[in-house]
Design a protein around this motif. Sequence first.
Motif, short mmCIF file in Angstrom:
data_model
loop_
_atom_site.label_atom_id
_atom_site.label_comp_id
_atom_site.label_asym_id
_atom_site.label_seq_id
_atom_site.Cartn_x
_atom_site.Cartn_y
_atom_site.Cartn_z
N VAL A 1 0.85 -1.19 0.00
CA VAL A 1 0.00 0.00 0.00
C VAL A 1 0.89 1.24 0.00
CG1 VAL A 1 -0.24 0.09 2.51
CG2 VAL A 1 -2.00 1.10 1.07
N GLN A 2 0.48 2.25 -0.74
CA GLN A 2 1.21 3.53 -0.77
C GLN A 2 0.35 4.60 -0.10
OE1 GLN A 2 2.10 3.92 -5.00
NE2 GLN A 2 4.22 3.32 -4.58
N CYS B 1 -4.81 11.20 4.81
CA CYS B 1 -3.86 10.15 4.43
C CYS B 1 -4.58 9.28 3.41
CB CYS B 1 -3.41 9.35 5.63
SG CYS B 1 -2.30 7.99 5.26
N ALA B 2 -4.25 9.47 2.14
CA ALA B 2 -4.90 8.72 1.08
C ALA B 2 -4.05 7.51 0.72
CB ALA B 2 -5.09 9.61 -0.14
N ALA B 3 -4.68 6.37 0.58
CA ALA B 3 -3.95 5.13 0.33
C ALA B 3 -4.35 4.53 -1.00
CB ALA B 3 -4.24 4.14 1.45
N SER B 4 -3.38 3.92 -1.64
CA SER B 4 -3.67 3.14 -2.83
C SER B 4 -3.83 1.68 -2.41
CB SER B 4 -2.52 3.27 -3.83
OG SER B 4 -1.33 2.74 -3.27
N ALA C 1 0.83 2.78 8.15
CA ALA C 1 -0.15 1.70 8.10
C ALA C 1 0.51 0.35 8.27
CB ALA C 1 -0.90 1.74 6.77
N VAL C 2 -0.26 -0.59 8.77
CA VAL C 2 0.21 -1.97 8.91
C VAL C 2 -1.00 -2.88 8.76
CG1 VAL C 2 -0.04 -1.93 11.44
CG2 VAL C 2 1.50 -3.58 10.36
N ASN D 1 4.80 -0.60 8.90
CA ASN D 1 5.76 -0.84 7.84
C ASN D 1 5.48 -0.08 6.55
OD1 ASN D 1 3.53 -2.40 7.35
ND2 ASN D 1 4.61 -4.32 7.10
N TYR D 2 4.43 0.71 6.51
CA TYR D 2 4.16 1.58 5.37
C TYR D 2 4.03 3.01 5.88
CZ TYR D 2 3.07 -2.74 2.91
OH TYR D 2 3.15 -3.99 2.35
#
Length: 125
Positions: free
Chosen positions: A1-2, A21-24, A97-98, A113-114
């Motif tokens: 995830v980014q 916080c926008a995630a892909s 994020a994890v 880890n992200y």
Amino acid sequence: VQLQASGGGLVQAGGSLRLSCAASGRTFSSYAVAWFRQDSGKEREFVAGITWNGGSTNYADSTKGRFTISRDNAKNTVYLQMNSLKPEDTAVYYCAAVLYYATIVLTHPTSYNYWGQGTLVTVSS
């Protein structure tokens, strides 16, 4: 995830900001997310966190009652509403994020880890 953090800026003491916080990625709803912040010369510190389904949240003592973390999994976005801002809130804010399904919020940065790239919040007195 980014992760992509945004929403920082310059605000006067007592003002408000909302960070996003926008995630892909299609599985963002499976991730626990937290906000951390780091000021120059200081360690990265936990600000607020939320579990994968939004069922639990946790806050640092310094932000409790002023900040609110929330998430919209349909939009793959986590928010941090910051009210009653103080000069000591000045820092670069990072979302992290994890993949984690538990009902407790992880508060240590090594648990995640992200990481997003950070967004600068400056509170003037």
